[in-house]
Design a protein around this motif. Structure first.
Motif, PDB file in Angstrom:
ATOM      1  N   PRO A   1     -18.812 -10.130  32.293  1.00  0.00           N
ATOM      2  CA  PRO A   1     -20.082  -9.554  31.832  1.00  0.00           C
ATOM      3  C   PRO A   1     -20.947 -10.498  30.993  1.00  0.00           C
ATOM      4  N   LEU A   2     -22.238 -10.512  31.317  1.00  0.00           N
ATOM      5  CA  LEU A   2     -23.201 -11.291  30.554  1.00  0.00           C
ATOM      6  C   LEU A   2     -23.328 -10.813  29.121  1.00  0.00           C
ATOM      7  N   SER A   3     -22.878  -9.615  28.857  1.00  0.00           N
ATOM      8  CA  SER A   3     -22.984  -9.053  27.517  1.00  0.00           C
ATOM      9  C   SER A   3     -21.928  -9.601  26.577  1.00  0.00           C
ATOM     10  N   HIS A   4     -20.997 -10.419  27.094  1.00  0.00           N
ATOM     11  CA  HIS A   4     -19.931 -10.943  26.250  1.00  0.00           C
ATOM     12  C   HIS A   4     -19.972 -12.473  26.217  1.00  0.00           C
ATOM     13  N   THR A   5     -18.849 -13.121  26.382  1.00  0.00           N
ATOM     14  CA  THR A   5     -18.726 -14.560  26.162  1.00  0.00           C
ATOM     15  C   THR A   5     -19.734 -15.382  26.945  1.00  0.00           C
ATOM     16  N   ILE A   6     -19.959 -15.040  28.208  1.00  0.00           N
ATOM     17  CA  ILE A   6     -20.749 -15.936  29.052  1.00  0.00           C
ATOM     18  C   ILE A   6     -22.249 -15.797  28.865  1.00  0.00           C
TER      19      ILE A   6
ATOM     20  N   THR B   1     -13.317 -15.387  19.292  1.00  0.00           N
ATOM     21  CA  THR B   1     -13.392 -13.945  19.135  1.00  0.00           C
ATOM     22  C   THR B   1     -14.851 -13.526  19.183  1.00  0.00           C
ATOM     23  N   THR B   2     -15.079 -12.237  19.424  1.00  0.00           N
ATOM     24  CA  THR B   2     -16.445 -11.734  19.410  1.00  0.00           C
ATOM     25  C   THR B   2     -17.084 -11.976  18.056  1.00  0.00           C
ATOM     26  N   GLU B   3     -16.300 -11.794  17.001  1.00  0.00           N
ATOM     27  CA  GLU B   3     -16.839 -11.933  15.645  1.00  0.00           C
ATOM     28  C   GLU B   3     -17.136 -13.377  15.268  1.00  0.00           C
ATOM     29  N   ALA B   4     -16.388 -14.319  15.808  1.00  0.00           N
ATOM     30  CA  ALA B   4     -16.508 -15.719  15.382  1.00  0.00           C
ATOM     31  C   ALA B   4     -17.195 -16.617  16.391  1.00  0.00           C
ATOM     32  N   GLY B   5     -17.232 -16.220  17.672  1.00  0.00           N
ATOM     33  CA  GLY B   5     -17.637 -17.146  18.711  1.00  0.00           C
ATOM     34  C   GLY B   5     -16.465 -18.071  19.031  1.00  0.00           C
TER      35      GLY B   5
ATOM     36  N   ALA C   1     -30.592  -9.815  16.074  1.00  0.00           N
ATOM     37  CA  ALA C   1     -30.887 -10.127  17.473  1.00  0.00           C
ATOM     38  C   ALA C   1     -30.027  -9.329  18.438  1.00  0.00           C
ATOM     39  N   LEU C   2     -28.759  -9.142  18.115  1.00  0.00           N
ATOM     40  CA  LEU C   2     -27.838  -8.494  19.045  1.00  0.00           C
ATOM     41  C   LEU C   2     -26.920  -7.529  18.315  1.00  0.00           C
ATOM     42  N   VAL C   3     -26.634  -6.447  18.999  1.00  0.00           N
ATOM     43  CA  VAL C   3     -25.535  -5.579  18.594  1.00  0.00           C
ATOM     44  C   VAL C   3     -24.496  -5.707  19.699  1.00  0.00           C
ATOM     45  N   ALA C   4     -23.394  -6.360  19.399  1.00  0.00           N
ATOM     46  CA  ALA C   4     -22.328  -6.574  20.369  1.00  0.00           C
ATOM     47  C   ALA C   4     -21.140  -5.693  19.994  1.00  0.00           C
ATOM     48  N   PHE C   5     -20.110  -5.736  20.813  1.00  0.00           N
ATOM     49  CA  PHE C   5     -18.934  -4.911  20.583  1.00  0.00           C
ATOM     50  C   PHE C   5     -17.678  -5.731  20.790  1.00  0.00           C
ATOM     51  N   THR C   6     -16.711  -5.499  19.924  1.00  0.00           N
ATOM     52  CA  THR C   6     -15.398  -6.100  20.139  1.00  0.00           C
ATOM     53  C   THR C   6     -14.798  -5.474  21.385  1.00  0.00           C
ATOM     54  N   SER C   7     -13.790  -6.141  21.928  1.00  0.00           N
ATOM     55  CA  SER C   7     -13.236  -5.671  23.198  1.00  0.00           C
ATOM     56  C   SER C   7     -12.527  -4.342  23.072  1.00  0.00           C
TER      57      SER C   7
ATOM     58  N   SER D   1      -9.401  -3.618  22.913  1.00  0.00           N
ATOM     59  CA  SER D   1      -8.262  -3.495  23.819  1.00  0.00           C
ATOM     60  C   SER D   1      -7.101  -2.735  23.203  1.00  0.00           C
ATOM     61  N   SER D   2      -7.094  -2.575  21.880  1.00  0.00           N
ATOM     62  CA  SER D   2      -6.001  -1.836  21.253  1.00  0.00           C
ATOM     63  C   SER D   2      -6.516  -0.743  20.330  1.00  0.00           C
ATOM     64  N   GLY D   3      -7.769  -0.374  20.486  1.00  0.00           N
ATOM     65  CA  GLY D   3      -8.316   0.674  19.640  1.00  0.00           C
ATOM     66  C   GLY D   3      -9.783   0.886  19.929  1.00  0.00           C
ATOM     67  N   THR D   4     -10.454   1.566  19.014  1.00  0.00           N
ATOM     68  CA  THR D   4     -11.864   1.860  19.196  1.00  0.00           C
ATOM     69  C   THR D   4     -12.690   0.592  19.011  1.00  0.00           C
ATOM     70  N   PRO D   5     -13.624   0.295  19.948  1.00  0.00           N
ATOM     71  CA  PRO D   5     -14.433  -0.908  19.794  1.00  0.00           C
ATOM     72  C   PRO D   5     -15.353  -0.799  18.584  1.00  0.00           C
ATOM     73  N   LYS D   6     -15.555  -1.928  17.919  1.00  0.00           N
ATOM     74  CA  LYS D   6     -16.415  -1.964  16.744  1.00  0.00           C
ATOM     75  C   LYS D   6     -17.701  -2.711  17.079  1.00  0.00           C
ATOM     76  N   SER D   7     -18.840  -2.174  16.633  1.00  0.00           N
ATOM     77  CA  SER D   7     -20.101  -2.876  16.829  1.00  0.00           C
ATOM     78  C   SER D   7     -20.249  -3.954  15.766  1.00  0.00           C
ATOM     79  N   ILE D   8     -20.847  -5.071  16.166  1.00  0.00           N
ATOM     80  CA  ILE D   8     -21.099  -6.164  15.234  1.00  0.00           C
ATOM     81  C   ILE D   8     -22.554  -6.588  15.345  1.00  0.00           C
ATOM     82  N   HIS D   9     -23.095  -7.121  14.268  1.00  0.00           N
ATOM     83  CA  HIS D   9     -24.465  -7.623  14.240  1.00  0.00           C
ATOM     84  C   HIS D   9     -24.471  -9.137  14.291  1.00  0.00           C
ATOM     85  N   GLN D  10     -25.412  -9.665  15.080  1.00  0.00           N
ATOM     86  CA  GLN D  10     -25.640 -11.109  15.113  1.00  0.00           C
ATOM     87  C   GLN D  10     -27.136 -11.351  14.942  1.00  0.00           C
TER      88      GLN D  10
END
Length: 548
Positions: A226-231, A336-340, A181-187, A189-198
């Motif tokens: 951003p609507l693309s993240h937590t909210i 977290t982005t990975e866990a919700g 359903a979604l390809v999201a990205f970790t924040s 903040s300390s490196g390259t963002p990683k894409s995740i699948h949900q």
């Protein structure tokens, strides 16, 4: 007006969240539902836009299992409308703008955005007018693969999806919870963002977990991140419950307070620095001293029931200040982005000062274990270890990094990468990040601990700590500090303060002073910007006076 989509009664409790949203819109078609830039969309108009966008996506060749990239202004209604339309068709969504782990001031290069489109198999780009030229460039960089579909904008190669308002939606594909359903990205903040699948199943669990309040409770949700993240899931949950959503493109403290008062906002989500800023503004207004709040403060906060804050560790004394201003409406969310969402500190928990340094207790649907790094064995209560979680909201993995997926996902459990411990009350306390431990002088130093020490200084409004290595690969503690208005200090005084709070080895080797903390679009300190030094106001000498 006839409702634009045929909505059967079975959608009321459907496992597909978008169908539940449309069922609710059909029950209140004239209710002002979505607010953006001074204009309301009622339920019927919102549903009509979803239907027209779904028709446009189909005409562009989107099929179940395909991917749509959304490229719009921050928090544009098309971010929700495009996602609902694509999800009704059984397709996945990637928000291209949100792939940037920094703020909008540092846009990703077109070549990087094109790589994201290639990696996600994007076949259609849904674009607004300000981004049409960038979308054309991306099509060229990807070899002409994706087709363009405009939202409120049209061109020869980019039809306006809103022009399909009069065309029927047609039959929808069967719902498949296991489909991406979604390809999201970790924040990042300390490196390259990683894409995740949900998957759809994971996202629906996330939306259900975001629901709050009584069934018939009035809900007005203000979105400033951003609507693309937590909210994103929070907005979905509010709409599915018959509430209203206000979209702000970014956080502007005076505008937020005005929205609270003018629209009777009941719920909002804030990054921790946002909460600090609102607290400072309200604390300076007359009437905040007497509970319940009166005067301008009472007028601004009269309708608030829940203020959820998250994103970075919060200083207990700053949260105590916020509690005095806002009252018992604060909810700290740890996730977290990975866990919700993982745990929360409830409004009642906030009334116990001893608990303000924790992130609360696990949410009812989440299992949490604190494990020994390396062995994975549970550690005794009170000892620090890695935080592992198991829940229906956990991601499906990193699609482009199977090795990392195998490292963090084991037997249904996710290694969050966070370090923490259980306190004597059964509340979870974070101690740092396993990947962000600074090894200096033979000591493992957790940035969060140094940040808390700096924030306990009366002159410090905000602080961010990170490690920096010299050419010999020796690591040092560096800190960025923002002062409270009218207050100041020196680097040496702050070093002494940290040394007294923790130890001399914890004292930052360098402290830079900033007028305001640079944040990425999720409200977290932008470590890449801090390391670059762009915008810092002073080095180890006497800093200028702080400004808001």
């Amino acid at each position: 007006m006839t409702f634009p989509i045929d909505v059967p009664d079975s959608w009321a409790g459907h496992e597909h969240y978008a169908r539940r949203v449309l069922w609710r819109l059909a029950r209140q078609p004239s209710l002002p539902t979505l607010y953006f830039q001074g204009r309301w969309l009622d339920g019927a108009t919102l549903a009509d836009a979803v239907r027209a966008t779904a028709v446009g996506l189909r005409r562009a060749g989107l099929t179940p299992g395909g991917t749509v990239a959304v490229l719009t202004e921050p928090n544009h209604p098309a971010m929700l409308i495009g996602r609902y339309a694509a999800h009704l068709l059984g397709a996945a969504v990637v928000q291209v703008r949100s792939a940037n782990p920094r703020s909008d001031a540092f846009p990703l290069p077109a070549a990087t955005q094109a790589r994201i489109l290639d990696e996600t198999g994007t076949s259609v780009i849904l674009v607004d007018a300000p981004h049409l030229e960038r979308a054309r460039a991306l099509v060229s960089l990807t070899g002409g693969g994706p087709r363009l579909l405009g939202y409120g904008v049209g061109a020869a190669e980019c039809p306006d999806t809103l022009s399909y308002r009069d065309e029927p939606l047609g039959e929808l594909p069967a719902h498949s919870p296991d489909r991406r359903a979604l390809v999201a990205f970790t924040s990042g903040s300390s490196g390259t963002p990683k894409s995740i699948h949900q998957t759809f199943g994971v996202w629906d669990s996330t939306v259900r977990s975001a629901a709050s309040g009584e069934p018939d409770e009035r809900r007005v949700f203000l979105a400033v991140t951003p609507l693309s993240h937590t909210i994103g899931a929070m907005a979905d949950a509010v709409l599915a419950a018959g509430g209203q959503v206000l979209l702000h493109q970014d956080f502007d403290a005076p505008k937020v307070l005005r929205a609270f008062e003018d629209h009777g906002v009941t719920d909002t989500y804030l990054a921790v620095p946002h909460l600090y800023r609102l607290t400072e503004l309200l604390a300076d207004a007359p009437g905040h001293e007497q509970p319940p709040a009166s005067g301008p403060v009472g007028e601004a906060l009269w309708s608030l029931r829940r203020v959820v804050y998250s994103g970075t560790p919060a200083a207990p004394h700053r949260i105590a200040e916020a509690l005095r201003v806002f009252g018992p409406v604060l909810v700290q969310l740890y996730g977290t982005t990975e866990a919700g969402g993982i745990s929360n500190l409830s409004p009642f928990d906030h009334l116990e000062p001893e608990l303000l340094g924790s992130v609360g207790r696990p949410l009812p649907w989440v299992e949490v274990e604190v494990r020994e790094p390396g062995t994975g064995d549970p550690v005794p209560r009170g000892e620090s270890g890695e935080i592992w979680v198991r829940a229906s909201t956990v991601m499906d993995g990193y699609p482009n990094d199977p090795e990392q997926t195998a490292r963090v996902l084991r037997d249904g459990w996710l290694d969050t990468g966070d370090l923490g411990r259980w306190d004597r009350y059964g509340y979870l306390r974070l101690t740092g990040r396993s990947g962000q431990v600074i090894k200096s002088g033979g000591l493992k130093i957790y940035p969060a601990a140094v940040e808390r020490a700096l924030l306990s200084h009366p002159a410090v409004r905000n602080a961010a700590v990170h490690g920096v290595r010299d050419p010999d690969r020796t690591e040092y503690v560096h800190a960025a500090v923002v002062f409270r208005a009218g207050r100041t200090s020196t680097a040496e005084e702050l070093r002494t303060h940290v040394g007294e709070q923790l130890s001399p080895l914890h004292a930052p080797a360098e402290i830079t002073f900033w007028d305001s903390m640079p944040l990425n679009e999720r409200g977290k300190p932008d470590l890449a910007c801090l390391r670059s030094g762009n915008g810092r106001q002073a080095y180890d000498g006497v800093p200028p006076k702080g400004t808001p």
